[in-house]
Design a protein around this motif. Structure first.
Motif, PDB file in Angstrom:
ATOM      1  N   LEU A  47       0.838  -1.198   0.000  1.00  0.00           N
ATOM      2  CA  LEU A  47       0.000   0.000   0.000  1.00  0.00           C
ATOM      3  C   LEU A  47       0.876   1.252   0.000  1.00  0.00           C
ATOM      4  O   LEU A  47       0.636   2.199  -0.767  1.00  0.00           O
ATOM      5  CB  LEU A  47      -0.920  -0.010   1.214  1.00  0.00           C
ATOM      6  CG  LEU A  47      -1.790   1.228   1.401  1.00  0.00           C
ATOM      7  CD1 LEU A  47      -2.738   1.403   0.218  1.00  0.00           C
ATOM      8  CD2 LEU A  47      -2.564   1.149   2.718  1.00  0.00           C
ATOM      9  N   VAL A  48       1.896   1.268   0.872  1.00  0.00           N
ATOM     10  CA  VAL A  48       2.808   2.410   0.943  1.00  0.00           C
ATOM     11  C   VAL A  48       3.485   2.635  -0.399  1.00  0.00           C
ATOM     12  O   VAL A  48       3.584   3.768  -0.895  1.00  0.00           O
ATOM     13  CB  VAL A  48       3.861   2.179   2.051  1.00  0.00           C
ATOM     14  CG1 VAL A  48       4.967   3.231   1.968  1.00  0.00           C
ATOM     15  CG2 VAL A  48       3.204   2.220   3.422  1.00  0.00           C
ATOM     16  N   GLN A  49       3.956   1.544  -1.005  1.00  0.00           N
ATOM     17  CA  GLN A  49       4.649   1.631  -2.286  1.00  0.00           C
ATOM     18  C   GLN A  49       3.738   2.243  -3.361  1.00  0.00           C
ATOM     19  O   GLN A  49       4.153   3.113  -4.136  1.00  0.00           O
ATOM     20  CB  GLN A  49       5.095   0.229  -2.717  1.00  0.00           C
ATOM     21  CG  GLN A  49       5.979   0.182  -3.955  1.00  0.00           C
ATOM     22  CD  GLN A  49       7.440   0.418  -3.631  1.00  0.00           C
ATOM     23  OE1 GLN A  49       7.817   0.552  -2.469  1.00  0.00           O
ATOM     24  NE2 GLN A  49       8.263   0.476  -4.656  1.00  0.00           N
ATOM     25  N   ASN A  50       2.489   1.799  -3.399  1.00  0.00           N
ATOM     26  CA  ASN A  50       1.570   2.299  -4.417  1.00  0.00           C
ATOM     27  C   ASN A  50       1.165   3.749  -4.157  1.00  0.00           C
ATOM     28  O   ASN A  50       1.023   4.533  -5.101  1.00  0.00           O
ATOM     29  CB  ASN A  50       0.334   1.397  -4.478  1.00  0.00           C
ATOM     30  CG  ASN A  50       0.538   0.179  -5.352  1.00  0.00           C
ATOM     31  OD1 ASN A  50       0.119   0.132  -6.498  1.00  0.00           O
ATOM     32  ND2 ASN A  50       1.210  -0.841  -4.814  1.00  0.00           N
ATOM     33  N   VAL A  51       0.978   4.093  -2.892  1.00  0.00           N
ATOM     34  CA  VAL A  51       0.660   5.489  -2.562  1.00  0.00           C
ATOM     35  C   VAL A  51       1.800   6.401  -2.979  1.00  0.00           C
ATOM     36  O   VAL A  51       1.582   7.492  -3.539  1.00  0.00           O
ATOM     37  CB  VAL A  51       0.367   5.640  -1.056  1.00  0.00           C
ATOM     38  CG1 VAL A  51       0.318   7.113  -0.661  1.00  0.00           C
ATOM     39  CG2 VAL A  51      -0.945   4.960  -0.697  1.00  0.00           C
ATOM     40  N   GLU A  52       3.036   5.943  -2.745  1.00  0.00           N
ATOM     41  CA  GLU A  52       4.197   6.740  -3.155  1.00  0.00           C
ATOM     42  C   GLU A  52       4.211   6.955  -4.666  1.00  0.00           C
ATOM     43  O   GLU A  52       4.513   8.048  -5.152  1.00  0.00           O
ATOM     44  CB  GLU A  52       5.492   6.038  -2.734  1.00  0.00           C
ATOM     45  CG  GLU A  52       5.873   6.263  -1.294  1.00  0.00           C
ATOM     46  CD  GLU A  52       7.258   5.709  -0.983  1.00  0.00           C
ATOM     47  OE1 GLU A  52       8.035   6.433  -0.340  1.00  0.00           O
ATOM     48  OE2 GLU A  52       7.561   4.572  -1.390  1.00  0.00           O
ATOM     49  N   MET A  53       3.889   5.913  -5.406  1.00  0.00           N
ATOM     50  CA  MET A  53       3.879   6.036  -6.864  1.00  0.00           C
ATOM     51  C   MET A  53       2.800   7.014  -7.320  1.00  0.00           C
ATOM     52  O   MET A  53       2.991   7.764  -8.271  1.00  0.00           O
ATOM     53  CB  MET A  53       3.693   4.659  -7.505  1.00  0.00           C
ATOM     54  CG  MET A  53       4.914   3.764  -7.360  1.00  0.00           C
ATOM     55  SD  MET A  53       4.824   2.214  -8.290  1.00  0.00           S
ATOM     56  CE  MET A  53       3.667   1.258  -7.310  1.00  0.00           C
ATOM     57  N   ILE A  54       1.661   7.004  -6.640  1.00  0.00           N
ATOM     58  CA  ILE A  54       0.580   7.925  -7.001  1.00  0.00           C
ATOM     59  C   ILE A  54       0.984   9.367  -6.711  1.00  0.00           C
ATOM     60  O   ILE A  54       0.765  10.269  -7.528  1.00  0.00           O
ATOM     61  CB  ILE A  54      -0.702   7.570  -6.229  1.00  0.00           C
ATOM     62  CG1 ILE A  54      -1.257   6.213  -6.688  1.00  0.00           C
ATOM     63  CG2 ILE A  54      -1.753   8.656  -6.420  1.00  0.00           C
ATOM     64  CD1 ILE A  54      -2.407   5.713  -5.852  1.00  0.00           C
ATOM     65  N   CYS A  59       4.800  15.727  -5.916  1.00  0.00           N
ATOM     66  CA  CYS A  59       5.768  16.121  -4.889  1.00  0.00           C
ATOM     67  C   CYS A  59       7.162  16.261  -5.491  1.00  0.00           C
ATOM     68  O   CYS A  59       7.530  15.512  -6.397  1.00  0.00           O
ATOM     69  CB  CYS A  59       5.814  15.093  -3.764  1.00  0.00           C
ATOM     70  SG  CYS A  59       4.223  14.792  -2.961  1.00  0.00           S
ATOM     71  N   LEU A  60       7.930  17.207  -4.996  1.00  0.00           N
ATOM     72  CA  LEU A  60       9.322  17.358  -5.413  1.00  0.00           C
ATOM     73  C   LEU A  60      10.164  17.592  -4.172  1.00  0.00           C
ATOM     74  O   LEU A  60       9.890  18.506  -3.390  1.00  0.00           O
ATOM     75  CB  LEU A  60       9.481  18.525  -6.388  1.00  0.00           C
ATOM     76  CG  LEU A  60      10.893  18.750  -6.931  1.00  0.00           C
ATOM     77  CD1 LEU A  60      11.340  17.541  -7.754  1.00  0.00           C
ATOM     78  CD2 LEU A  60      10.948  20.009  -7.783  1.00  0.00           C
TER      79      LEU A  60
END
Length: 291
Positions: A47-54, A59-60
């Motif tokens: 879930l964390v991995q996919n949220v990060e990808m989204i 974000c920069l």
């Protein structure tokens, strides 16, 4: 990318990465916030991995922006993936710099070492749209194969940039000794070596081949690379039998390759990986040849 940018010494490079840098190259290690890193070590990892990808497209990293302004690059280069390439795209917009994108793998439909890294199927169309947006946004596109170039479609400045193999070794190959075996009335088995990805579809194919060659009097398969995603018992048996011999630095691996009678590369026939197979280039073939 190290071979393109560092070994040829044509460019001054600053690297932003969430991985490790072995060379003495100016770089920024982009890491997760501590709280998110802790969540990433739990059952919520995927879930964390996919949220990060989204969220990566919105974000920069502030340190990245600051260091980029200090470095004053002439262009921004990224390998298209599901996270940091989005930062590169935003950085090029903010700094008004050309964006160079290298498409090496079709990540949304790729193989992932850990199942937790895989995008949820419902998100794959979103990530593929981002891949194509990255293609449209790029001022210069490099594709790892003609298949990738065709799959991405028309672009005014798109080129095939094949991977570069390791520099050819200056030392001569070691002769393969057979006299000791002749004295015992038999010749050594021919050595078939495989290096690289041994998980997912590739891992299943390699396991099937190993089973086929188990009782062979002519050939012996040896696998080098990250641990296969087989059961613990199968991995342990593979270590004991010599089938799996772990990960070796490339300089040590070259000595093994020079003693091989044949080197193996695999491609998958899994329908789920068809896009990846049509667009990829098997880089290890170049390393096999240069060894």
């Amino acid at each position: 990318m190290r071979r393109h940018l560092v070994e040829h010494d044509d460019f001054e490079v600053f690297i932003a990465t969430n991985g490790g840098i072995q060379d003495d190259i100016p770089h920024l290690k982009i890491e997760r916030p501590a709280w998110l890193a802790r969540l990433g070590r739990t059952r919520l990892w995927r879930l964390v991995q996919n949220v990060e990808m989204i969220l990566s497209s919105s974000c920069l990293n502030k340190d990245l922006l600051s260091l980029a302004k200090e470095f004053q690059p002439d262009a921004i280069l990224t390998v298209a993936d599901l996270t940091l390439s989005e930062s590169a795209r935003k950085l090029s917009i903010i700094l008004d710099l050309p964006l160079l994108v290298n498409f090496q793998d079709w990540w949304p439909r790729g193989q992932f070492y850990y199942p937790q890294e895989r995008p949820y199927s419902v998100l794959v169309p979103l990530f593929e749209r981002r891949f194509r947006r990255m293609h449209r946004s790029a001022d210069l596109v490099f594709c790892t194969s003609e298949g990738m170039r065709k799959f991405l479609g028309v672009h005014s400045n798109s080129h095939v940039l094949y991977p570069i193999g390791a520099r050819k070794s200056s030392d001569s190959p070691t002769a393969f000794e057979v006299e000791a075996y002749k004295s015992h009335g038999k010749l050594p088995k021919k050595q078939l070596i495989y290096t690289g990805t041994a998980f997912g579809s590739y891992g299943r194919m390699l396991r099937a081949l190993a089973e086929e060659l188990k009782d062979s009097d002519e050939w012996e398969l040896t696998i080098f690379g990250a641990t296969p995603d087989w059961s613990e018992e199968e991995v342990e048996q593979a270590k004991v039998s010599g089938l799996y011999q772990g990960f070796l630095p490339f300089e040590q691996l070259k000595a093994k390759l020079r003693q091989a009678d044949a080197c193996l590369s695999v491609m998958s026939f899994d329908p789920k990986l068809e896009t990846m197979m049509r667009t990829s280039f098997t880089t290890k073939v170049l390393d096999y040849c240069s060894a």
